[in-house]
Design an enzyme around this catalytic site. Structure first.
Site, mmCIF file in Angstrom:
data_model
loop_
_atom_site.group_PDB
_atom_site.id
_atom_site.type_symbol
_atom_site.label_atom_id
_atom_site.label_comp_id
_atom_site.label_asym_id
_atom_site.label_seq_id
_atom_site.Cartn_x
_atom_site.Cartn_y
_atom_site.Cartn_z
ATOM 1 N N HIS A 131 -60.748 -20.378 -22.386
ATOM 2 C CA HIS A 131 -61.621 -21.533 -22.120
ATOM 3 C C HIS A 131 -61.364 -22.651 -23.135
ATOM 4 O O HIS A 131 -61.234 -23.817 -22.755
ATOM 5 C CB HIS A 131 -63.096 -21.100 -22.154
ATOM 6 N N ARG A 191 -58.185 -33.166 -24.644
ATOM 7 C CA ARG A 191 -57.514 -33.678 -25.838
ATOM 8 C C ARG A 191 -56.011 -33.767 -25.718
ATOM 9 O O ARG A 191 -55.437 -34.847 -25.613
ATOM 10 C CB ARG A 191 -57.881 -32.811 -27.052
ATOM 11 N N TYR A 238 -69.434 -36.489 -26.766
ATOM 12 C CA TYR A 238 -69.281 -35.341 -27.669
ATOM 13 C C TYR A 238 -68.591 -35.645 -28.998
ATOM 14 O O TYR A 238 -68.665 -34.824 -29.934
ATOM 15 C CB TYR A 238 -68.609 -34.154 -26.961
ATOM 16 N N THR A 240 -80.547 -24.531 -19.317
ATOM 17 C CA THR A 240 -79.749 -23.330 -19.561
ATOM 18 C C THR A 240 -80.488 -22.187 -18.877
ATOM 19 O O THR A 240 -81.637 -21.907 -19.227
ATOM 20 C CB THR A 240 -79.627 -23.040 -21.073
#
Lengths: 427, 427
Positions: free
Chosen positions: A142, A151, A253, A266
């Site tokens: 992951h 990225r 982020y 969640t």
């Protein structure tokens, strides 16, 4: 102390279907609400919810040191604080009470009427008051997939990842049990090709298939936890859907990590399956190279063979399994996560919850999020009703299930089932 | 409803020294432990702690709708849940009880004996049970300084910073009141010039001078908060020392943000100063350009003129002020932080705490961390005892103070004083 509750030869006088996640060898812990509006700590055998508060009042736990109202509470935190010895004694006793050879409760219709509920007649609650919630990032596959997409394709895994069970603090206030629907979040994102952001409903709501573990009080502030003791502080596990908005995440982020992209919801499965019940399914995890620093080193089997899957069920449609994976793919173990978390001296309390991170495995079928399964939306998934999904649509229900199985017994988690609704409209 | 407690002409029959942070116009809320081991909700006037639980029992709050045990609790969460109207009624009533023209308590020695304590005879506790703790990053100067040192000198501020009150979830379990010492954390870091990390005591423990606000229940899950309502959901403010390990931070923070580098301790001042008490010190914040998205736009004065400073006191030495700054330098307001936080539908509860981020200002004297003050350790600070500091040494006490002042009144926070101890040794 032997875990007599794990005896695979034992049968219950309660009916348990062959493929049930909840044979008498499971005995998970949860909290439920009855139709009479009573909240109690309970367990589950087959399709029955069992009121442990009532059992305690009727003296079925005599001989075990418990405070008088241990199970007449709306959370398991106090019970979890009591520690592993008590958890084991209680679980062993429950196995004994429901053993087909034990007539005590079996032959007492009045008591049975008070204690036993059809699972469809109770409403499952959050099992613990979660003080602090942490989410790790412990699947190498992951982390690599995320790195490739967000990225750098050629240098996807950051240098710290192989040394640290990377994690971040999450939001406790929006952890909900299976069954509670989730609204599509609004948020800022940067539309493709633009330089200024816009606010609106997220265009890419995703699941992450995870598990989480629940801790007991483990240390005082400042104190590390030796890895040899870590297991003693883990009560049990649940499944977890770490709902994520990919477009919000991408814009927000850097540099402090996920925030609104994760904190809208969640979802967890409501029954905590104890580490004792999972003991027979211990397996070695992946080989760790480079070797972790000494405080994270451990020998033996510390992972678990837990089959996990995710299905998407469109409104009025059939459930379509879109991912099948296994807990054993995770690189970092729960012991390592816990020890690393406390290594700064961070206090770990009863009822803290720690998520695994999305549990992607080595093959595409094992990917644990839509982002990975569709590779950023490039390869949509076709559902049985002919529609396609890049991410989750409004009114889709996301269903996660998990279980362990060997030739003798099946121990499961039940499911997390939660529907995505359109954005909340204020009345 | 008028805030009669803010009447600057009012004097108390309790002695208040001229430069006290706690005149009768302040009336903050906190929780303290008496020598008789009683925990109660209280307030402070001058150098006296006042037992609100006892006052309530003796009917001094009659006419205000409060549950019977509202102040006989070990947290303020229930009181905060009651909302702004109740906070204001209670604060106005306290002002009235201690007004020099009101003989009721003043002339009742028996009651005074029960209610009033010397501040040195009580032990301040955490004022709230903090469910979720969030830390923002709202000083443009601090974010720019961090960007210059950690990432890119010429392009220090990331593109999202000017559009988002950037924040992250922190750890609640290690939030402590002033007076509790902190152990130097252990942790992984990458020694300069190396490619593999080592674990050991952090070599660069730092403070961050911040404030934080405490919320009341603000929304249901899924619901945004309109910025016009944000003020109604903020109960009050405390000062905060966001202890940070710079070497741990640098190695761990990519890509999911600060974790162990922050979660070993967060110190707060124990008295929550209400937003009502701070009302006279409202000022405009910095001009925001580019203009925020509509959900974050607000007119009028939403910042506060609060002087803040930090001193380092070596063991057996004098306190040396190393930074002086002001809350008004912050780019994003508390209203904007709160509204952004809830914009995903994240539920905000009574007792949640939200930190400002290090409050650095435009000049070097305003920098709110040792990292910035010494520019990464390159320019050590000389203390009055001749020693130098790049970061915080073992046995140093870090002291933060804050107050507002105009020609009529001074409203202060008291202090956070916490000593850094060597790493914890397990017995």
């Amino acid at each position: 102390m032997p875990i007599s509750a794990n005896d695979t030869k034992r049968k219950s006088w309660l009916t348990v279907h062959e493929n049930s996640d909840f044979p008498i060898q499971n005995i998970p812990f949860g909290v439920f609400l009855t139709k009479e509006n009573v909240v109690t700590v309970g367990t589950r055998i087959g399709d029955y919810a069992i009121d442990l508060g009532a059992l305690q009042q009727m003296n079925y736990f005599s001989g075990i040191e418990l405070t008088d109202d241990m199970f007449m509470q709306d959370t398991l935190n106090d019970f979890i604080s009591d520690g592993k010895k008590t958890w084991r004694l209680v679980r062993n006793r429950i196995a004994d009470i429901f053993d087909e050879n034990n007539p005590k409760l079996k032959d007492n219709d009045k008591h049975k009427d008070i204690v036993i509920f059809n699972i469809t007649d109770v409403e499952m609650q959050l099992p613990v008051l979660i003080g602090d919630y942490t989410d790790f990032y412990s699947s190498k596959e992951h982390a690599t997939n995320m790195g490739k997409m967000y990225r750098d394709e050629t240098n996807a895994l950051l240098p710290n990842w192989s040394h640290i069970p990377v994690g971040y603090h999450g939001r406790s206030s929006t952890i909900i049990p299976s069954g509670i629907p989730v609204h599509r979040p609004l948020g800022q994102s940067l539309p493709s090709g633009e330089t200024t952001p816009a606010i609106g409903p997220s265009r890419s709501v995703d699941f992450e298939l995870e598990t989480a573990f629940i801790t007991t009080d483990a240390n005082i502030m400042g104190e590390m936890i030796p890895i040899s003791e870590a297991e003693d502080y883990i009560f049990g596990m649940v499944m977890m859907n770490d709902w994520t908005s990919r477009d919000i995440l991408k814009w927000e982020y850097m540099p402090l990590g996920p925030f609104l992209s994760k904190n809208f919801a969640t979802s967890i499965s409501p029954w905590i399956v104890t580490m004792d019940a999972l003991e027979p399914f211990k397996v070695p995890g992946p080989k760790q190279f480079p070797s972790p620093l000494p405080y994270l080193q451990q020998k033996g089997k510390h992972s678990f063979d837990i089959h996990l899957d995710v299905a998407i069920q469109p409104e009025n449609g059939k459930a379509n399994v879109v991912s099948q994976t296994n807990f054993k793919h995770l690189y970092w173990t729960m012991n390592q996560q816990l020890v690393h978390h406390a290594s700064s001296g961070c206090r770990i309390n009863s009822g803290d919850m720690m998520g695994s991170g999305a549990i992607s495995g080595p093959t595409k079928e094992n990917y644990a999020s839509m982002l990975e399964l569709t590779w950023g939306g490039k390869n949509p998934i076709k559902l049985s009703d002919g529609t396609e999904r890049k991410f989750i649509n409004d009114y889709d229900t996301v269903i996660m299930t998990g279980h362990c199985k060997n030739s003798q017994v099946r121990i499961g988690f039940g499911e997390i089932s939660s529907k995505l609704l359109p954005p909340f409209v204020r009345k």
